[in-house]
Design a protein around this motif. Structure first.
Motif, PDB file in Angstrom:
ATOM      1  N   ASP A 198     -25.851 -37.313  34.996  1.00  0.00           N
ATOM      2  CA  ASP A 198     -26.895 -38.308  34.821  1.00  0.00           C
ATOM      3  C   ASP A 198     -26.757 -39.483  35.784  1.00  0.00           C
ATOM      4  N   ALA A 199     -25.785 -39.436  36.682  1.00  0.00           N
ATOM      5  CA  ALA A 199     -25.604 -40.504  37.663  1.00  0.00           C
ATOM      6  C   ALA A 199     -26.685 -40.390  38.737  1.00  0.00           C
ATOM      7  N   PRO A 200     -27.189 -41.510  39.247  1.00  0.00           N
ATOM      8  CA  PRO A 200     -28.215 -41.446  40.296  1.00  0.00           C
ATOM      9  C   PRO A 200     -27.664 -40.802  41.565  1.00  0.00           C
ATOM     10  N   ALA A 201     -28.500 -40.034  42.212  1.00  0.00           N
ATOM     11  CA  ALA A 201     -28.096 -39.338  43.439  1.00  0.00           C
ATOM     12  C   ALA A 201     -28.064 -40.324  44.594  1.00  0.00           C
ATOM     13  N   THR A 202     -27.156 -40.083  45.505  1.00  0.00           N
ATOM     14  CA  THR A 202     -27.113 -40.909  46.703  1.00  0.00           C
ATOM     15  C   THR A 202     -28.241 -40.498  47.631  1.00  0.00           C
ATOM     16  N   ASP A 203     -28.443 -41.250  48.679  1.00  0.00           N
ATOM     17  CA  ASP A 203     -29.539 -40.989  49.617  1.00  0.00           C
ATOM     18  C   ASP A 203     -29.420 -39.604  50.247  1.00  0.00           C
ATOM     19  N   VAL A 204     -28.202 -39.219  50.652  1.00  0.00           N
ATOM     20  CA  VAL A 204     -27.998 -37.912  51.280  1.00  0.00           C
ATOM     21  C   VAL A 204     -28.230 -36.798  50.264  1.00  0.00           C
ATOM     22  N   GLU A 205     -27.792 -36.995  49.017  1.00  0.00           N
ATOM     23  CA  GLU A 205     -27.997 -35.973  47.991  1.00  0.00           C
ATOM     24  C   GLU A 205     -29.471 -35.787  47.680  1.00  0.00           C
ATOM     25  N   GLN A 206     -30.258 -36.837  47.751  1.00  0.00           N
ATOM     26  CA  GLN A 206     -31.684 -36.734  47.458  1.00  0.00           C
ATOM     27  C   GLN A 206     -32.421 -35.961  48.538  1.00  0.00           C
ATOM     28  N   ARG A 207     -31.985 -36.072  49.773  1.00  0.00           N
ATOM     29  CA  ARG A 207     -32.672 -35.410  50.881  1.00  0.00           C
ATOM     30  C   ARG A 207     -32.304 -33.942  50.982  1.00  0.00           C
ATOM     31  N   GLY A 208     -31.178 -33.527  50.465  1.00  0.00           N
ATOM     32  CA  GLY A 208     -30.798 -32.123  50.487  1.00  0.00           C
ATOM     33  C   GLY A 208     -29.684 -31.838  51.469  1.00  0.00           C
ATOM     34  N   PRO A 209     -29.242 -30.578  51.475  1.00  0.00           N
ATOM     35  CA  PRO A 209     -28.131 -30.212  52.349  1.00  0.00           C
ATOM     36  C   PRO A 209     -28.523 -30.261  53.820  1.00  0.00           C
ATOM     37  N   GLY A 210     -27.604 -30.696  54.645  1.00  0.00           N
ATOM     38  CA  GLY A 210     -27.850 -30.755  56.076  1.00  0.00           C
ATOM     39  C   GLY A 210     -28.764 -31.886  56.496  1.00  0.00           C
ATOM     40  N   ALA A 211     -29.094 -32.770  55.582  1.00  0.00           N
ATOM     41  CA  ALA A 211     -30.051 -33.820  55.883  1.00  0.00           C
ATOM     42  C   ALA A 211     -29.393 -35.079  56.435  1.00  0.00           C
ATOM     43  N   ALA A 212     -28.083 -35.085  56.513  1.00  0.00           N
ATOM     44  CA  ALA A 212     -27.403 -36.281  57.004  1.00  0.00           C
ATOM     45  C   ALA A 212     -27.821 -36.601  58.435  1.00  0.00           C
ATOM     46  N   ASP A 213     -28.064 -35.568  59.244  1.00  0.00           N
ATOM     47  CA  ASP A 213     -28.476 -35.805  60.611  1.00  0.00           C
ATOM     48  C   ASP A 213     -29.939 -35.403  60.832  1.00  0.00           C
ATOM     49  N   ALA A 214     -30.702 -35.206  59.752  1.00  0.00           N
ATOM     50  CA  ALA A 214     -32.087 -34.740  59.880  1.00  0.00           C
ATOM     51  C   ALA A 214     -32.971 -35.775  60.570  1.00  0.00           C
ATOM     52  N   GLY A 215     -32.624 -37.038  60.540  1.00  0.00           N
ATOM     53  CA  GLY A 215     -33.437 -38.063  61.156  1.00  0.00           C
ATOM     54  C   GLY A 215     -33.102 -38.318  62.606  1.00  0.00           C
ATOM     55  N   SER A 216     -32.149 -37.584  63.141  1.00  0.00           N
ATOM     56  CA  SER A 216     -31.751 -37.822  64.519  1.00  0.00           C
ATOM     57  C   SER A 216     -32.855 -37.384  65.475  1.00  0.00           C
ATOM     58  N   ALA A 217     -32.909 -38.015  66.613  1.00  0.00           N
ATOM     59  CA  ALA A 217     -33.939 -37.692  67.602  1.00  0.00           C
ATOM     60  C   ALA A 217     -33.778 -36.269  68.099  1.00  0.00           C
ATOM     61  N   HIS A 218     -32.555 -35.815  68.266  1.00  0.00           N
ATOM     62  CA  HIS A 218     -32.313 -34.449  68.727  1.00  0.00           C
ATOM     63  C   HIS A 218     -32.823 -33.440  67.702  1.00  0.00           C
ATOM     64  N   GLY A 219     -32.501 -33.656  66.440  1.00  0.00           N
ATOM     65  CA  GLY A 219     -32.957 -32.762  65.376  1.00  0.00           C
ATOM     66  C   GLY A 219     -34.470 -32.747  65.251  1.00  0.00           C
ATOM     67  N   ASP A 220     -35.087 -33.923  65.377  1.00  0.00           N
ATOM     68  CA  ASP A 220     -36.547 -34.006  65.310  1.00  0.00           C
ATOM     69  C   ASP A 220     -37.201 -33.293  66.486  1.00  0.00           C
ATOM     70  N   GLY A 221     -36.616 -33.429  67.667  1.00  0.00           N
ATOM     71  CA  GLY A 221     -37.161 -32.765  68.847  1.00  0.00           C
ATOM     72  C   GLY A 221     -37.097 -31.256  68.723  1.00  0.00           C
TER      73      GLY A 221
END
Length: 85
Positions: A8-31
């Protein structure tokens, strides 16, 4: 049991976005994602157009498929990376 592991603990930002999402916002990943969407859209709808051309003995469906695939890919890219949600 600590608060980090309680169900019942709130999820952290990375946990909310899902697996592998830690670098999902990077310019390389977006490209890579943008190029993948473009290639997949053009390839998939181009293949459908080519198949329709072969089955119907026409020459118009391949170019239509390529244009529709590019348009669909651009739409999905804008929908995903468009900013305002």
């Amino acid at each position: 049991m600590s608060a980090e592991h309680r169900l019942d603990a709130p999820a952290t930002d990375v946990e909310q976005r899902g697996p592998g999402a830690a670098d999902a916002g990077s310019a390389h990943g977006d490209g890579i994602t943008v190029v993948s969407h473009l290639l997949a859209g053009i390839g998939f709808y181009g293949a459908l157009g080519w198949l329709a051309d072969r089955l119907l003995h026409a020459t118009v469906f391949l170019p239509i498929g390529l244009v529709v695939g590019a348009a669909a890919a651009v739409y999905l890219i804008i929908k995903r990376f468009g900013g305002d949600e």
